[in-house]
Motif scaffolding. Structure first.
Motif, mmCIF file in Angstrom:
data_model
loop_
_atom_site.group_PDB
_atom_site.id
_atom_site.type_symbol
_atom_site.label_atom_id
_atom_site.label_comp_id
_atom_site.label_asym_id
_atom_site.label_seq_id
_atom_site.Cartn_x
_atom_site.Cartn_y
_atom_site.Cartn_z
ATOM 1 N N LEU A 140 0.831 -1.204 0.000
ATOM 2 C CA LEU A 140 0.000 0.000 0.000
ATOM 3 C C LEU A 140 0.865 1.254 0.000
ATOM 4 O O LEU A 140 0.552 2.228 -0.690
ATOM 5 C CB LEU A 140 -0.950 0.002 1.193
ATOM 6 C CG LEU A 140 -2.012 -1.097 1.209
ATOM 7 C CD1 LEU A 140 -2.840 -1.007 2.490
ATOM 8 C CD2 LEU A 140 -2.905 -1.043 -0.019
ATOM 9 N N LEU A 141 1.957 1.219 0.753
ATOM 10 C CA LEU A 141 2.880 2.368 0.760
ATOM 11 C C LEU A 141 3.526 2.570 -0.607
ATOM 12 O O LEU A 141 3.707 3.716 -1.050
ATOM 13 C CB LEU A 141 3.943 2.195 1.838
ATOM 14 C CG LEU A 141 3.460 2.363 3.272
ATOM 15 C CD1 LEU A 141 4.569 2.017 4.263
ATOM 16 C CD2 LEU A 141 2.944 3.772 3.507
ATOM 17 N N PHE A 142 3.870 1.478 -1.278
ATOM 18 C CA PHE A 142 4.394 1.610 -2.639
ATOM 19 C C PHE A 142 3.336 2.243 -3.545
ATOM 20 O O PHE A 142 3.666 3.068 -4.402
ATOM 21 C CB PHE A 142 4.834 0.254 -3.204
ATOM 22 C CG PHE A 142 6.244 -0.110 -2.850
ATOM 23 C CD1 PHE A 142 7.308 0.427 -3.538
ATOM 24 C CD2 PHE A 142 6.497 -0.992 -1.816
ATOM 25 C CE1 PHE A 142 8.620 0.094 -3.219
ATOM 26 C CE2 PHE A 142 7.794 -1.340 -1.482
ATOM 27 C CZ PHE A 142 8.860 -0.795 -2.177
ATOM 28 N N GLY A 143 2.076 1.847 -3.379
ATOM 29 C CA GLY A 143 0.996 2.458 -4.159
ATOM 30 C C GLY A 143 0.940 3.964 -3.947
ATOM 31 O O GLY A 143 0.788 4.736 -4.902
ATOM 32 N N ILE A 144 1.086 4.398 -2.701
ATOM 33 C CA ILE A 144 1.099 5.835 -2.401
ATOM 34 C C ILE A 144 2.299 6.492 -3.082
ATOM 35 O O ILE A 144 2.190 7.562 -3.679
ATOM 36 C CB ILE A 144 1.105 6.072 -0.881
ATOM 37 C CG1 ILE A 144 -0.248 5.649 -0.293
ATOM 38 C CG2 ILE A 144 1.415 7.530 -0.553
ATOM 39 C CD1 ILE A 144 -0.278 5.602 1.221
ATOM 40 N N GLY A 145 3.442 5.837 -3.021
ATOM 41 C CA GLY A 145 4.636 6.374 -3.684
ATOM 42 C C GLY A 145 4.430 6.527 -5.181
ATOM 43 O O GLY A 145 4.796 7.553 -5.775
ATOM 44 N N TYR A 146 3.820 5.530 -5.816
ATOM 45 C CA TYR A 146 3.554 5.618 -7.253
ATOM 46 C C TYR A 146 2.529 6.705 -7.568
ATOM 47 O O TYR A 146 2.611 7.345 -8.622
ATOM 48 C CB TYR A 146 3.111 4.267 -7.819
ATOM 49 C CG TYR A 146 4.258 3.289 -7.947
ATOM 50 C CD1 TYR A 146 5.395 3.608 -8.690
ATOM 51 C CD2 TYR A 146 4.205 2.050 -7.333
ATOM 52 C CE1 TYR A 146 6.445 2.718 -8.804
ATOM 53 C CE2 TYR A 146 5.258 1.149 -7.453
ATOM 54 C CZ TYR A 146 6.375 1.490 -8.194
ATOM 55 O OH TYR A 146 7.417 0.608 -8.313
ATOM 56 N N ALA A 147 1.582 6.935 -6.670
ATOM 57 C CA ALA A 147 0.608 8.013 -6.891
ATOM 58 C C ALA A 147 1.314 9.375 -6.872
ATOM 59 O O ALA A 147 1.017 10.236 -7.702
ATOM 60 C CB ALA A 147 -0.501 7.959 -5.848
ATOM 61 N N PHE A 148 2.232 9.549 -5.942
ATOM 62 C CA PHE A 148 2.978 10.814 -5.904
ATOM 63 C C PHE A 148 3.888 10.943 -7.128
ATOM 64 O O PHE A 148 4.045 12.035 -7.676
ATOM 65 C CB PHE A 148 3.768 10.954 -4.597
ATOM 66 C CG PHE A 148 2.944 11.482 -3.471
ATOM 67 C CD1 PHE A 148 2.732 12.848 -3.333
ATOM 68 C CD2 PHE A 148 2.354 10.624 -2.566
ATOM 69 C CE1 PHE A 148 1.952 13.349 -2.300
ATOM 70 C CE2 PHE A 148 1.566 11.107 -1.528
ATOM 71 C CZ PHE A 148 1.363 12.474 -1.395
ATOM 72 N N LEU A 149 4.481 9.854 -7.550
ATOM 73 C CA LEU A 149 5.291 9.890 -8.772
ATOM 74 C C LEU A 149 4.420 10.299 -9.957
ATOM 75 O O LEU A 149 4.794 11.206 -10.725
ATOM 76 C CB LEU A 149 5.921 8.517 -9.039
ATOM 77 C CG LEU A 149 6.634 8.395 -10.390
ATOM 78 C CD1 LEU A 149 7.903 9.226 -10.400
ATOM 79 C CD2 LEU A 149 6.934 6.943 -10.705
ATOM 80 N N TYR A 150 3.266 9.660 -10.105
ATOM 81 C CA TYR A 150 2.377 9.992 -11.213
ATOM 82 C C TYR A 150 1.960 11.462 -11.155
ATOM 83 O O TYR A 150 1.978 12.162 -12.165
ATOM 84 C CB TYR A 150 1.127 9.096 -11.214
ATOM 85 C CG TYR A 150 0.142 9.538 -12.262
ATOM 86 C CD1 TYR A 150 0.413 9.345 -13.603
ATOM 87 C CD2 TYR A 150 -1.031 10.192 -11.917
ATOM 88 C CE1 TYR A 150 -0.457 9.788 -14.588
ATOM 89 C CE2 TYR A 150 -1.915 10.635 -12.883
ATOM 90 C CZ TYR A 150 -1.622 10.428 -14.211
ATOM 91 O OH TYR A 150 -2.478 10.872 -15.177
ATOM 92 N N ARG A 151 1.602 11.916 -9.968
ATOM 93 C CA ARG A 151 1.186 13.313 -9.793
ATOM 94 C C ARG A 151 2.273 14.274 -10.288
ATOM 95 O O ARG A 151 1.974 15.304 -10.887
ATOM 96 C CB ARG A 151 0.891 13.538 -8.312
ATOM 97 C CG ARG A 151 0.475 14.912 -7.961
ATOM 98 C CD ARG A 151 0.237 14.979 -6.456
ATOM 99 N NE ARG A 151 0.134 16.363 -6.058
ATOM 100 C CZ ARG A 151 0.216 16.777 -4.819
ATOM 101 N NH1 ARG A 151 0.412 15.913 -3.850
ATOM 102 N NH2 ARG A 151 0.120 18.039 -4.541
ATOM 103 N N SER A 152 3.536 13.899 -10.083
ATOM 104 C CA SER A 152 4.618 14.805 -10.474
ATOM 105 C C SER A 152 4.925 14.767 -11.964
ATOM 106 O O SER A 152 5.404 15.759 -12.513
ATOM 107 C CB SER A 152 5.877 14.488 -9.672
ATOM 108 O OG SER A 152 6.463 13.286 -10.109
#
Length: 174
Positions: free
Chosen positions: A78-90
């Motif tokens: 789940l934490l990796f999912g959050i990390g990928y969401a922030f990556l995508y956002r950027s």
């Protein structure tokens, strides 16, 4: 006017994407692959899998954390999912508009990370056969692209069609 995605929406997208990834692992690795204790499946058939893989995954103590303490690994996914969401956002403003284009790019990033681990672990260290490695890489693709589509859907939802389609230069000028 530039649409700003909130931190909360990004966290929500990451958690939802992480859940999609976990569900993907349940369908592929657990159900089809046979990763749970006492199961054989496509990835743990002693007639086709290297004995070293089976021994490390199911017999040698300590067992993998996903079997021994699954909540820890699930929380990490789940934490990796959050990390990928922030990556995508950027990076999303630089990527072409469209769900498939964006989710495809993000899915590729997620998949490459998963396949690297699989390549260096089961294939390299444990001598998993090529055909089973290719199957595992396919399973990772299911998980990675499920996560990517969910993240893109949640983060891009609510943005105007004009904003999603506007070229980067036009958005930067706004």
């Amino acid at each position: 006017m530039r649409h700003t995605i909130s931190i909360w929406r990004t966290l929500t997208a990451g958690l939802a994407g992480g859940v999609a990834f976990v569900l993907g692992t349940f369908v592929t690795f657990r159900t089809l692959g046979g990763s749970r204790q006492g199961a054989e499946g496509l990835l743990f058939d002693p007639d086709t899998q290297h004995p070293k893989v089976i021994a490390v995954w199911k017999e040698m103590e300590p067992l993998p954390r996903i079997l021994d303490n699954p909540s820890l690994i699930l929380a990490g996914l789940l934490l990796f999912g959050i990390g990928y969401a922030f990556l995508y956002r950027s990076v999303a403003p630089a990527w072409p508009a469209g769900l498939n284009r964006r989710a495809g790019r993000l899915g590729l990033v997620v998949w490459l990370g998963a396949v690297f681990g699989e390549f260096m672990g089961p294939f390299n260290v444990l001598h998993q056969p090529w055909n089973l490695s290719l199957l595992a890489w396919t399973f990772w693709a299911v998980c990675a692209f499920a996560e990517a589509y969910v993240i893109v859907l949640v983060l891009d939802r609510g943005r105007s069609r004009r904003e999603r389609a506007a070229p980067l230069s036009a958005r930067a000028a706004g």
